[in-house]
Motif scaffolding. Structure first.
Motif, PDB file in Angstrom:
ATOM      1  N   ASN A 382       0.260  -1.235  -0.270  1.00  0.00           N
ATOM      2  CA  ASN A 382      -0.124  -0.366  -0.602  1.00  0.00           C
ATOM      3  C   ASN A 382       1.028   1.850   0.429  1.00  0.00           C
ATOM      4  O   ASN A 382       2.034   1.334  -0.501  1.00  0.00           O
ATOM      5  N   PHE A 383       0.223   2.467  -0.312  1.00  0.00           N
ATOM      6  CA  PHE A 383       1.056   3.439   0.181  1.00  0.00           C
ATOM      7  C   PHE A 383       1.755   4.144   1.623  1.00  0.00           C
ATOM      8  O   PHE A 383       1.013   4.211   2.328  1.00  0.00           O
ATOM      9  N   GLU A 384       2.629   3.963   1.358  1.00  0.00           N
ATOM     10  CA  GLU A 384       2.966   4.213   2.910  1.00  0.00           C
ATOM     11  C   GLU A 384       4.227   5.362   3.136  1.00  0.00           C
ATOM     12  O   GLU A 384       5.475   6.052   2.651  1.00  0.00           O
ATOM     13  N   TRP A 385       2.632   6.327   3.170  1.00  0.00           N
ATOM     14  CA  TRP A 385       3.420   7.675   3.141  1.00  0.00           C
ATOM     15  C   TRP A 385       4.164   8.938   2.677  1.00  0.00           C
ATOM     16  O   TRP A 385       3.888   8.640   1.219  1.00  0.00           O
ATOM     17  N   ASP A 386       4.898   9.366   3.372  1.00  0.00           N
ATOM     18  CA  ASP A 386       6.075  10.056   2.541  1.00  0.00           C
ATOM     19  C   ASP A 386       6.845   9.077   1.478  1.00  0.00           C
ATOM     20  O   ASP A 386       7.428  10.084   1.301  1.00  0.00           O
ATOM     21  N   LYS A 387       6.853   7.895   1.885  1.00  0.00           N
ATOM     22  CA  LYS A 387       7.594   6.953   0.927  1.00  0.00           C
ATOM     23  C   LYS A 387       6.777   6.377  -0.043  1.00  0.00           C
ATOM     24  O   LYS A 387       7.292   5.951  -1.217  1.00  0.00           O
ATOM     25  N   GLY A 388       5.507   6.289  -0.338  1.00  0.00           N
ATOM     26  CA  GLY A 388       5.281   6.554  -1.607  1.00  0.00           C
ATOM     27  C   GLY A 388       4.738   4.565  -1.421  1.00  0.00           C
ATOM     28  O   GLY A 388       4.135   4.099  -0.227  1.00  0.00           O
ATOM     29  N   TYR A 389       4.636   4.107  -2.622  1.00  0.00           N
ATOM     30  CA  TYR A 389       4.209   2.606  -3.401  1.00  0.00           C
ATOM     31  C   TYR A 389       5.387   1.931  -2.835  1.00  0.00           C
ATOM     32  O   TYR A 389       5.664   0.441  -2.826  1.00  0.00           O
ATOM     33  N   TRP A 390       6.476   2.599  -2.925  1.00  0.00           N
ATOM     34  CA  TRP A 390       7.783   1.319  -2.688  1.00  0.00           C
ATOM     35  C   TRP A 390       7.686   0.683  -1.916  1.00  0.00           C
ATOM     36  O   TRP A 390       8.930  -0.529  -2.113  1.00  0.00           O
ATOM     37  N   PRO A 391       7.751   0.885  -0.473  1.00  0.00           N
ATOM     38  CA  PRO A 391       7.905  -0.576   0.579  1.00  0.00           C
ATOM     39  C   PRO A 391       7.056  -1.395   0.612  1.00  0.00           C
ATOM     40  O   PRO A 391       5.470  -0.987   0.481  1.00  0.00           O
TER      41      PRO A 391
END
Ligand code: BGC
Length: 423
Positions: A382-391
């Motif tokens: 899912n969308f890991e906040w300010d890290k976005g989708y890569w994690p």
């Protein structure tokens, strides 16, 4: 010690009613949202993509995630993983793993997109959603605030103003009124210290403030909001309420007084202060566990032997045991682990993490710690906040082009163990 290779329910320490599940939040999965984060993402996507190599370039998995992490699109939640429209598929994953509990969010910005205007179709959506979970005999755990705010509320100053707490309480009243019959477990506020730390101390999340005094004010207002939710929910004996606290296990690495004192002070600030403020207004203690911190002198220095997640986070899942025992001893409230997991694109460590975690819970249960359940973060990538989708935190991998969900090997393994422990 629990043997996870046996085919029968090998250990009676997990009660029959133990809630085994997974967790998500609305903003990170639903898609199609309009809240204070969605506006912020669009403004900051380019900057975040440029910063990524400086923040994560040294991590072991960087070469595998670089392309995604340096693309500005990665930082815009957009359609997320379309959980709003694909929740049936996601419930199937829960069923496939034999899970009996699920934590998700009700998005305030959807329910009340304009001040005082309730969207009946959204409430109906969540009603159907809860009905479906009931049919599947999956116990819902609902989060009412998970870092996102309606735009109109943020424009009024959000939780910076004490008088604004009433708007949140009105939203909660509406939800309890409309959907309360199908709810038991309620998380009022997710990780207040993380929210304040990121948004008001470090200035990394909206509204990008670095004003500690203001942050402290927000924290006090979040505590006030929680207490009001608790009072509302207590009118009805069915509901059980807690904040979700992000707790770390903090310990001294040697006997030096500086190490012991530093660990105690850090433990007080990170773990004790907030829980002590709200424990009399909580029916249980929801804890999110990701970290352990070992102090040598006044610095955290974890062992180099510990593996790291894709985000470069040190991993000590076994320390959940100590955290559970000590937290229960101090606060005497039943504990619900409402988040716990890791970013692991290659699915290299997740099974080990889960195994250590289940062992840690097993040991704590044998010492009479009351544990209500365990919810893995996360069901889905899912969308890991300010890290976005890569994690990638998911028990299930999500292909964002086709939106196809596939359980990872660790997800299948978790399902197999849960089925055994529940049988
Ligand atoms: C938050 C989640 C987040 C997870 C992993 C928790 O602090 O509640 O929203 O995705 O940690 O970073």
């Amino acid at each position: 010690m629990i043997d996870m290779t046996e085919t029968k329910r090998s250990n009676p320490s997990f009660p029959k009613r133990f809630l085994w599940g997974a967790a998500i939040s609305a903003h990170q999965t639903e898609g199609g949202l309009n809240n204070q984060w969605t506006a912020w993402e669009l403004e900051n996507a380019k900057k975040l993509a440029t910063q990524a190599p400086y923040s994560f370039g040294r991590t072991a998995m960087w070469s595998h995630v670089e392309k995604e992490a340096t693309n500005p699109d990665n930082y815009v939640s957009g359609t997320a993983v379309e959980h709003y429209s694909r929740y049936e598929e996601d419930f199937q994953l829960l069923e496939q793993m034999g899970l009996n509990s699920f934590r998700f969010g009700i998005e305030w910005a959807r329910v009340e997109p304009e001040e005082g205007a309730w969207d009946a179709s959204v409430i109906d959506h969540y009603r159907t959603y809860l009905k479906r979970l009931k049919e599947l005999e999956i116990t819902p755990v609902v989060t009412l605030f998970h870092f996102t705010l309606p735009v109109w509320f943020a424009e009024k100053g959000g939780f910076e103003k004490r008088s604004n707490v009433a708007y949140f309480v009105r939203f909660v009243e509406k939800i309890l009124d409309e959907l309360g019959r199908d709810l038991e477990w309620i998380i009022s506020i997710n990780e207040p210290l993380v929210y304040v730390g990121e948004s008001y101390f470090q200035g990394t999340w909206p509204p990008n403030q670095t004003k500690k005094l203001l942050g402290f004010k927000v924290l006090l207002n979040l505590i006030r909001a929680h207490k009001k939710v608790y009072q509302l929910a207590c009118k009805n004996r069915r509901h059980k309420v807690s904040m979700a606290h992000n707790l770390s296990y903090i310990y001294a690495g040697d006997d030096a007084w500086v190490s012991r004192l530093s660990a105690r002070v850090a433990d007080y600030l990170v773990n004790q202060w907030i829980v002590r403020r709200v424990r009399k207004h909580s029916n249980f203690l929801a804890i999110n566990y990701y970290f352990a911190q070992r102090f040598f002198g006044y610095r955290v220095h974890n062992s180099e032997k510990n593996p790291e997640s894709d985000l470069g986070w040190d991993m000590q899942p076994d320390k959940l045991y100590e955290l559970l025992v000590e937290t229960y001893k101090k606060h005497q409230l039943p504990i619900f682990i409402t988040e716990n997991g890791l970013a692991d694109t290659a699915d290299k460590h997740r099974k080990w993490w889960l195994m250590e975690t289940i062992r840690a819970m097993d040991r704590a249960l044998k010492e009479d710690v009351k544990i209500i359940g365990y919810l893995h973060w996360s069901l889905l990538d899912n969308f890991e906040w300010d890290k976005g989708y890569w994690p990638k935190f998911g028990l299930a991998k999500v292909d964002r082009k086709t939106m196809e969900r596939t359980l990872r090997a660790s997800g299948k393994w978790y399902g197999m163990v849960v089925k055994r422990l529940r049988s």
